[in-house]
Design an enzyme around this catalytic site. Structure first.
Site, PDB file in Angstrom:
ATOM      1  N   SER A 390      21.884 -48.075   9.638  1.00  0.00           N
ATOM      2  CA  SER A 390      22.185 -47.243   8.723  1.00  0.00           C
ATOM      3  C   SER A 390      23.715 -46.669   9.216  1.00  0.00           C
ATOM      4  O   SER A 390      24.711 -47.707   9.208  1.00  0.00           O
ATOM      5  CB  SER A 390      21.312 -45.988   8.449  1.00  0.00           C
ATOM      6  OG  SER A 390      21.836 -45.526   7.356  1.00  0.00           O
ATOM      7  N   ASP A 486      16.886 -50.071  -1.266  1.00  0.00           N
ATOM      8  CA  ASP A 486      17.906 -49.285  -0.638  1.00  0.00           C
ATOM      9  C   ASP A 486      19.381 -49.314  -1.473  1.00  0.00           C
ATOM     10  O   ASP A 486      19.706 -50.332  -1.959  1.00  0.00           O
ATOM     11  CB  ASP A 486      18.211 -49.913   0.739  1.00  0.00           C
ATOM     12  CG  ASP A 486      19.015 -49.150   1.400  1.00  0.00           C
ATOM     13  OD1 ASP A 486      19.685 -48.111   0.946  1.00  0.00           O
ATOM     14  OD2 ASP A 486      19.359 -49.512   2.575  1.00  0.00           O
ATOM     15  N   HIS A 516      15.112 -48.005   2.594  1.00  0.00           N
ATOM     16  CA  HIS A 516      16.097 -47.661   3.505  1.00  0.00           C
ATOM     17  C   HIS A 516      15.309 -46.871   4.622  1.00  0.00           C
ATOM     18  O   HIS A 516      14.783 -45.929   4.632  1.00  0.00           O
ATOM     19  CB  HIS A 516      17.292 -46.458   2.915  1.00  0.00           C
ATOM     20  CG  HIS A 516      18.267 -46.343   4.057  1.00  0.00           C
ATOM     21  ND1 HIS A 516      19.147 -47.435   4.236  1.00  0.00           N
ATOM     22  CD2 HIS A 516      18.486 -45.444   4.669  1.00  0.00           C
ATOM     23  CE1 HIS A 516      20.069 -46.830   5.084  1.00  0.00           C
ATOM     24  NE2 HIS A 516      19.892 -45.438   5.471  1.00  0.00           N
TER      25      HIS A 516
END
Length: 546
Positions: A390, A486, A516
């Protein structure tokens, strides 16, 4: 069965292969119509072989979907229907379009030449009126391109789809285009491949497939995309977490320390590792004092798997996610442990400065300094890698930019998991998944970015903030992945498309039906464990003997 008795092919040393090829041609060219019985004795007499040889050929044709075996009632040519034709066409378009993401990065000049040669052979077959030869070359072209995606288990599926589509096209009373047009229309795919533009290749290839029976000349009905769905395993975890955490307040509304505590609380469930399986050392990297940091410097954690660790396998420098705002080594201990277990590497994570206490570029600079300091320590053996998830993937990629730009040694490879690479929230994945139905929302992502850019440097288009806009050349081999549900999914696919135009080697994996942050859940989610295994395999394939 008049077509079976008109001419008798010459003998062949491999009679079974000859019978198979002859029957296949008869079916594809509709000399034997769909639904028509194929009588083993008649074929055997025509081909001058035993019924057992015919039966073996029929079994192969059954595997390709050309024959339906009906037990004691014999075999018939599989029927054609408009519904099945459309379903096969859609499946083929999906398979070949998806494969583009993996095949285009592997395209080399010799592949372009191979595909060009096949098209020239197709044009020659068309000139001679050899419809079956043209079909075989057409299929060879698409399979050759598909195989560059390295998905061998799906090749038989593609062959079956292609066979059905070509049978359906040939069976039409009015051919959608001439043989020459059928051959020459493949040049558009070759030219798109020469550009190495993934989006353009996908567009050209999808149009090519969807117009295989001339549907490009009529107005196609609108297609409504199916609503996105979680994989069953992901759905079960999601439902449980909704029950366990649904009462918690929106983390963006809490005071800073409360918000950090809540983030730690909801992530600790994924970090319950067996301490006996690992060697864990917590230490400090000397660094200047700043808000949110201990006086000793940057907190760091080293973890090795007791049984699997091999010093020669090297070290992974791990940059945790958390929207540049939350997280630390403890919230990502499970992920670090999994990397250590499956890669046999030492994994070192750092608690870089978090926004808004230390906004951009403080956290990035912390990571770059920590990387340099660690590399200077004595006793380093094996390769050095960087990994991040991320926002951690964002920082890891920006860190590689910084190292490259000043001529310093780069990591031997990078592992970038479902990263955030730009500030564009108008992408299809943001529109489809950004409302918060699948966890992370576009609104939350915007909040994270505002925290990160709350200092004096506020340009969201700075390549160190949005690496998608940076120079992606001359980087080490990269492993990238994306989660199907996501909002940031298209950040990675856009990055893949840009990387395909550079000299940076990379490998991309897409995991459908997951959210995600799914790799945090590897203790329960099979797709997460597979993602770690794929990343470990990537490193093994690139590891140089030392």
């Amino acid at each position: 069965m008049d077509q079976l008795t008109t001419t008798k092919p010459q003998q062949s040393p491999r009679k079974g292969e000859e019978v198979y090829n002859w029957l296949r041609k008869q079916i594809v060219l509709s000399f034997i119509k769909d639904g028509q019985p194929v009588i083993e004795l008649e074929v055997a007499n025509t081909m001058g072989c035993s019924q057992g040889t015919v039966r073996e050929a029929l079994l192969r044709l059954q595997e390709e979907g050309l024959i339906v075996r009906q037990g004691y009632r014999g075999s018939v040519v599989s029927p054609l229907s408009a519904n099945e034709a459309q379903a096969f066409l859609n499946l083929r378009a999906q398979l070949e379009s998806q494969a583009v993401l993996y095949s285009v990065p592997n395209i080399r000049p010799e592949h372009i030449e191979t595909l060009s040669r096949i098209v020239r052979e197709m044009e020659a077959a068309a000139e001679e009126g050899d419809e079956y030869g043209l079909f075989e070359l057409d299929q060879k072209f698409h399979i050759t391109l598909f195989q560059l995606a390295n998905m061998p288990a799906l090749v038989p599926v593609l062959i079956r789809c292609s066979l059905y589509n070509h049978r359906n096209k040939i069976s039409l009373v009015n051919a959608p285009r001439t043989l020459q047009e059928t051959a020459s229309r493949h040049w558009a795919i070759v030219h798109a491949l020469e550009s190495r533009d993934v989006a353009e290749v996908e567009r050209v290839l999808r149009h090519h497939i969807q117009s295989v029976v001339g549907m490009d000349k009529v107005q196609a009905p609108a297609v409504t995309a199916a609503p996105p769905r979680m994989a069953p395993e992901q759905q079960a975890i999601f439902d449980r977490l909704q029950t366990e955490d649904g009462h918690l307040p929106d983390i963006t509304t809490l005071a800073r320390e409360e918000a950090k505590a809540q983030f730690r609380h909801v992530h600790m469930r994924w970090n319950q590792i067996n301490q006996n399986d690992y060697r864990i050392e917590r230490f400090n990297i000397p660094a200047a004092a700043q808000p949110g940091r201990s006086a000793q410097g940057i907190d760091a954690l080293r973890i090795e798997h007791v049984k699997n660790h091999n010093p020669a396998c090297g070290t992974i420098f791990h940059v945790h996610g958390g929207g540049w705002t939350f997280g630390n080594n403890e919230t990502h201990l499970g992920a670090m442990a999994r990397l250590a277990e499956l890669t046999n590497c030492t994994v070192i994570g750092v608690d870089y400065g978090l926004a808004p206490d230390t906004p951009f570029p403080a956290g990035l600079n912390d990571c770059t300094w920590a990387w340099r300091w660690l590399r200077m320590q004595p006793g380093n053996t094996g390769p050095w890698y960087v990994a991040g998830d991320s926002a951690g993937a964002n920082i890891a990629l920006a860190m590689m930019f910084d190292l490259r730009n000043v001529g310093e040694p780069l990591p031997d490879a990078g592992l970038l998991f479902y990263g955030v690479y730009c500030a564009d929230h108008t992408t299809p994945s943001h529109r489809l998944c950004g409302k918060g139905d699948f966890g992370l929302s576009s609104e939350r992502m915007d909040w994270y970015r505002r925290q990160y850019l709350s200092g004096t440097r506020r340009d969201a288009d700075d390549p160190r903030v949005s690496p998608l806009l940076g120079d992606l050349a001359d980087l080490p081999p990269l492993f990238l992945n994306a989660a199907g549900l996501d909002p940031l999914h298209d950040d990675t696919t856009a990055l893949v498309q840009r990387l395909a135009k550079t000299n940076t080697p990379f490998e991309f994996h897409n995991y459908e039906g997951v959210l995600h942050g799914f790799m945090q859940m590897s203790s329960e989610l099979p797709q997460a464990l597979q993602a770690f295994r794929d990343a470990a395999a990537f490193l093994r394939a690139r590891r140089q003997p030392r």
